[in-house]
Design an enzyme around this catalytic site. Sequence first.
Site, mmCIF file in Angstrom:
data_model
loop_
_atom_site.group_PDB
_atom_site.id
_atom_site.type_symbol
_atom_site.label_atom_id
_atom_site.label_comp_id
_atom_site.label_asym_id
_atom_site.label_seq_id
_atom_site.Cartn_x
_atom_site.Cartn_y
_atom_site.Cartn_z
ATOM 1 C CB SER A 276 33.125 35.330 47.098
ATOM 2 O OG SER A 276 33.617 34.681 48.235
ATOM 3 C CE LYS A 282 36.460 36.322 42.553
ATOM 4 N NZ LYS A 282 36.351 34.872 42.748
ATOM 5 C CD GLU A 289 31.457 31.200 36.625
ATOM 6 O OE1 GLU A 289 30.980 32.102 37.345
ATOM 7 O OE2 GLU A 289 32.327 30.422 37.018
#
Length: 454
Positions: A276, A282, A289
């Site tokens: 992130s 993260k 995705e």
Amino acid sequence: MQVLRKAFKQPLSDVVTEFVACTHADAHLVKADLTGSIAHAQMLQEEGLISPGQGEAIQGGLNTLLAKADEGTFQLKVEYEDVHMNVEKQLEELIGPDALRLHTARSRNDQVALDLRLFTVSAVDSLIEGLKLLQSAIVKSAKKHVDIVMPGYTHLQRAQPVLYAHAILAFHEMLARDIERFTDCKKRTAVSPLGAGAQAGSGLPINPQSVADKLGFSKVFTNSIDAVSDRDFAAEFLMACSLAAIHISQMAETLVIWSSSEFDFVELADNVTTTSSLMPHKKNPDPLEIARAKSGAVIGDLVNLLVTLKALPLGYNRDLQETKPPVINSATIVSDALKVMSCVVDAITVNAEKTLAAACDPALMTTDMVEYLVLKGVPFRQAHELVSELVADAREKKVSLIEIELAEYKKYSTEFDNDVFALFNPSLSVSLKKSQGSTGTEQVKKALSKVSHT
Ligand code: ARG
């Protein structure tokens, strides 16, 4: 510059020129077009429709253009509308008037159908390769983690223990069906439409079979009107792409879930995860995705093509030009997604402690309890009901099934004995499965050795 407009008094307007051109999509069809034209020129020469000198000049020029295409220097001009006219014009610049004979006994209608078929056949070959690559990554991961037990899910609720290898090999099966679908679609794609002309065939002594043979196509069209308008192969291709993309999305989603902190069943490698811009801790599964999301575009391409074809009147219609972008787009998306998925699966680490801990939940063994009673002669439905009552009781008392005393078990069925407690072992649960295709250790080893040899 205007082409094919000798019968018109006005030039084609600029906006219309831009609007009806397909040079963007056709940039992907240059090699297919040149390959088709070389085969066509050879046939014209064989049949005496052009002289050997003309044939050699044309083939030489087309080979020079092929080399340019390979280098990536073949440029398409919008004013020439499509790859066919661009090739013809560039050939003329290169070899002069002999180029004007190449289009003998041919229309862009049969030519474009051939180009898209050639493109699709080679896309099928490379997608099958991509599917096989992902299958090998799956087999490798299954072999590496062959003894790992995890919960299997239905409704995304823990169901029964399964082997990780069994779970991941489920995707291998889906991809095997995708390979079959692409292979089958190829049979109907490798049919040469060349010789159909605009729609009526030709009055010249052509030999469509020899063109098909040169291109490695097994068949030639049987009806010239159908040949120029048939895009069934493209719809089949996009259907196969859509199912492959759906399988990819399901696999991606499954791995997203398994790699979440909540599950923590698998860890994805650093080289396939991102972080992130704000939260330093993260580790995000972005490629999964994106693969999951892009399946939507592939399904969109299929729908786009089907709607374009729906209710077209018999014969060639310019709408068919719009069948090229969805085929090209989806071929690229699925091919890229397969490569990414292979990369991700190649480096999965399974967290055996976590998967085992989750699979140890005694509730996952209730089906084994039912089968235990069935083996002792209790009718299945009765066994199911009394274990359900046991489960309800344990839930109410907020105790686990393993904590209930044998005396209590006996109240539900006298068939329960001390050996019932041995059932609360997920590895035993897995080894108890004997039926074909089950998660039983022996069955999974068999499945694994079968797929290792394909
Ligand atoms: N540009 C068209 C295509 O790619 C082929 C040309 C057919 N045009 C025609 N007027 N018959 O599909």
